[in-house]
Design a protein around this motif. Structure first.
Motif, PDB file in Angstrom:
ATOM      1  N   LEU A  11       8.177  54.862  -3.870  1.00  0.00           N
ATOM      2  CA  LEU A  11       7.171  55.950  -3.401  1.00  0.00           C
ATOM      3  C   LEU A  11       6.033  56.676  -4.564  1.00  0.00           C
ATOM      4  N   ARG A  12       6.175  56.579  -5.083  1.00  0.00           N
ATOM      5  CA  ARG A  12       5.173  57.053  -6.025  1.00  0.00           C
ATOM      6  C   ARG A  12       3.817  55.728  -6.307  1.00  0.00           C
ATOM      7  N   ASP A  13       4.263  54.795  -6.433  1.00  0.00           N
ATOM      8  CA  ASP A  13       3.338  53.833  -6.989  1.00  0.00           C
ATOM      9  C   ASP A  13       2.683  53.050  -5.949  1.00  0.00           C
ATOM     10  N   ALA A  14       3.575  52.410  -4.381  1.00  0.00           N
ATOM     11  CA  ALA A  14       3.113  51.809  -3.496  1.00  0.00           C
ATOM     12  C   ALA A  14       2.631  50.752  -4.152  1.00  0.00           C
ATOM     13  N   GLY A  15       3.034  50.116  -4.850  1.00  0.00           N
ATOM     14  CA  GLY A  15       2.344  48.204  -5.375  1.00  0.00           C
ATOM     15  C   GLY A  15       2.639  48.111  -7.190  1.00  0.00           C
ATOM     16  N   CYS A  16       1.638  46.922  -7.581  1.00  0.00           N
ATOM     17  CA  CYS A  16       1.311  47.328  -8.905  1.00  0.00           C
ATOM     18  C   CYS A  16       0.395  48.044  -9.534  1.00  0.00           C
ATOM     19  N   VAL A  17       0.574  48.570 -10.358  1.00  0.00           N
ATOM     20  CA  VAL A  17      -0.127  49.634 -11.093  1.00  0.00           C
ATOM     21  C   VAL A  17      -1.817  49.789 -12.276  1.00  0.00           C
ATOM     22  N   PHE A  18      -1.400  48.307 -11.917  1.00  0.00           N
ATOM     23  CA  PHE A  18      -2.814  47.705 -12.935  1.00  0.00           C
ATOM     24  C   PHE A  18      -4.487  47.543 -11.928  1.00  0.00           C
ATOM     25  N   ALA A  19      -4.819  48.004 -12.650  1.00  0.00           N
ATOM     26  CA  ALA A  19      -6.093  48.498 -11.823  1.00  0.00           C
ATOM     27  C   ALA A  19      -6.819  47.192 -11.477  1.00  0.00           C
ATOM     28  N   GLY A  20      -7.470  47.750 -10.299  1.00  0.00           N
ATOM     29  CA  GLY A  20      -7.348  46.266  -9.539  1.00  0.00           C
ATOM     30  C   GLY A  20      -6.088  45.729  -8.354  1.00  0.00           C
ATOM     31  N   CYS A  21      -6.001  45.538  -8.490  1.00  0.00           N
ATOM     32  CA  CYS A  21      -4.177  44.515  -8.677  1.00  0.00           C
ATOM     33  C   CYS A  21      -3.783  45.899  -6.967  1.00  0.00           C
ATOM     34  N   GLN A  22      -3.270  44.502  -5.978  1.00  0.00           N
ATOM     35  CA  GLN A  22      -2.841  44.894  -4.670  1.00  0.00           C
ATOM     36  C   GLN A  22      -1.759  44.015  -4.931  1.00  0.00           C
ATOM     37  N   ALA A  23      -0.467  44.028  -5.219  1.00  0.00           N
ATOM     38  CA  ALA A  23       0.951  43.316  -4.739  1.00  0.00           C
ATOM     39  C   ALA A  23       2.002  44.191  -4.602  1.00  0.00           C
ATOM     40  N   PRO A  24       2.329  44.141  -2.997  1.00  0.00           N
ATOM     41  CA  PRO A  24       3.641  45.298  -2.465  1.00  0.00           C
ATOM     42  C   PRO A  24       4.753  45.501  -3.719  1.00  0.00           C
ATOM     43  N   THR A  25       5.328  46.807  -3.414  1.00  0.00           N
ATOM     44  CA  THR A  25       6.739  47.013  -4.045  1.00  0.00           C
ATOM     45  C   THR A  25       7.171  46.084  -4.153  1.00  0.00           C
ATOM     46  N   ALA A  48       6.872  52.450 -14.563  1.00  0.00           N
ATOM     47  CA  ALA A  48       5.315  52.070 -13.708  1.00  0.00           C
ATOM     48  C   ALA A  48       5.898  50.376 -12.626  1.00  0.00           C
ATOM     49  N   LEU A  49       5.321  50.404 -12.267  1.00  0.00           N
ATOM     50  CA  LEU A  49       5.644  49.053 -10.891  1.00  0.00           C
ATOM     51  C   LEU A  49       4.464  48.014 -11.007  1.00  0.00           C
ATOM     52  N   LEU A  50       5.113  47.277 -11.924  1.00  0.00           N
ATOM     53  CA  LEU A  50       3.874  45.905 -12.563  1.00  0.00           C
ATOM     54  C   LEU A  50       4.602  44.742 -11.743  1.00  0.00           C
ATOM     55  N   CYS A  51       3.428  43.995 -11.145  1.00  0.00           N
ATOM     56  CA  CYS A  51       3.812  42.701 -10.692  1.00  0.00           C
ATOM     57  C   CYS A  51       3.460  42.253 -11.971  1.00  0.00           C
ATOM     58  N   GLU A  52       4.504  40.636 -12.197  1.00  0.00           N
ATOM     59  CA  GLU A  52       4.534  39.808 -12.393  1.00  0.00           C
ATOM     60  C   GLU A  52       3.651  39.398 -13.496  1.00  0.00           C
ATOM     61  N   ARG A  53       2.711  39.116 -13.494  1.00  0.00           N
ATOM     62  CA  ARG A  53       1.635  38.672 -13.610  1.00  0.00           C
ATOM     63  C   ARG A  53       1.486  40.077 -14.766  1.00  0.00           C
ATOM     64  N   HIS A  54       1.014  41.184 -14.256  1.00  0.00           N
ATOM     65  CA  HIS A  54       0.509  42.326 -14.871  1.00  0.00           C
ATOM     66  C   HIS A  54       1.723  43.003 -16.051  1.00  0.00           C
ATOM     67  N   HIS A  55       2.770  42.460 -15.728  1.00  0.00           N
ATOM     68  CA  HIS A  55       3.725  42.980 -16.756  1.00  0.00           C
ATOM     69  C   HIS A  55       3.950  42.145 -18.144  1.00  0.00           C
ATOM     70  N   THR A  56       3.420  40.854 -17.705  1.00  0.00           N
ATOM     71  CA  THR A  56       3.131  39.866 -18.810  1.00  0.00           C
ATOM     72  C   THR A  56       2.045  40.703 -19.427  1.00  0.00           C
ATOM     73  N   LYS A  57       1.128  40.698 -18.893  1.00  0.00           N
ATOM     74  CA  LYS A  57      -0.372  41.140 -19.752  1.00  0.00           C
ATOM     75  C   LYS A  57       0.468  42.099 -20.381  1.00  0.00           C
ATOM     76  N   VAL A  58       0.825  43.703 -20.372  1.00  0.00           N
ATOM     77  CA  VAL A  58       1.102  44.973 -20.509  1.00  0.00           C
ATOM     78  C   VAL A  58       2.068  44.361 -21.549  1.00  0.00           C
ATOM     79  N   HIS A  59       2.708  43.309 -22.006  1.00  0.00           N
ATOM     80  CA  HIS A  59       3.701  43.509 -22.600  1.00  0.00           C
ATOM     81  C   HIS A  59       3.027  42.287 -24.158  1.00  0.00           C
ATOM     82  N   SER A  60       1.617  42.248 -23.667  1.00  0.00           N
ATOM     83  CA  SER A  60       0.604  41.062 -24.611  1.00  0.00           C
ATOM     84  C   SER A  60      -0.555  41.640 -25.113  1.00  0.00           C
ATOM     85  N   GLY A  61      -0.188  43.162 -24.873  1.00  0.00           N
ATOM     86  CA  GLY A  61      -1.147  44.482 -25.711  1.00  0.00           C
ATOM     87  C   GLY A  61      -2.148  45.444 -24.550  1.00  0.00           C
TER      88      GLY A  61
END
Length: 90
Positions: A11-25, A48-61
């Motif tokens: 409800l709060r995030d409405a999808g991936c919170v990584f800048a520029g991403c529009q992945a749905p919840t 925070a909601l993160l799509c798989e791609r950005h979740h991996t990036k966050v765990h990589s720095g």
């Protein structure tokens, strides 16, 4: 992640919170901002909601952080990722 925290994050995030991403919840994982192994609690404030791609990036720095009512994203070198807003034609 408990279902009630996931629902609140959706409800709060409405999808991936990584800048520029529009992945749905439904395409996102709930990420602990401060990992539970480092003392981070399982709560909405530490999530925070993160799509798989950005979740991996966050765990990589990369880093996401909620500042006020918006999310901000930083690269591993500390520079912020800024996305220009564009107007839709009507």
């Amino acid at each position: 992640m408990p279902p009630h925290i996931r629902r609140a994050a959706e409800l709060r995030d409405a999808g991936c919170v990584f800048a520029g991403c529009q992945a749905p919840t439904w395409f996102c994982d709930v990420h602990h901002l401060l990992h539970w192994a480092h003392g981070g609690e399982t709560s909405l404030g530490n999530s925070a909601l993160l799509c798989e791609r950005h979740h991996t990036k966050v765990h990589s720095g990369y880093r996401v952080q909620r500042v006020g009512d918006r999310w901000r994203t930083w690269r591993p070198d500390g520079t912020e990722i800024l996305i220009a807003t564009t107007r839709l034609r009507t």
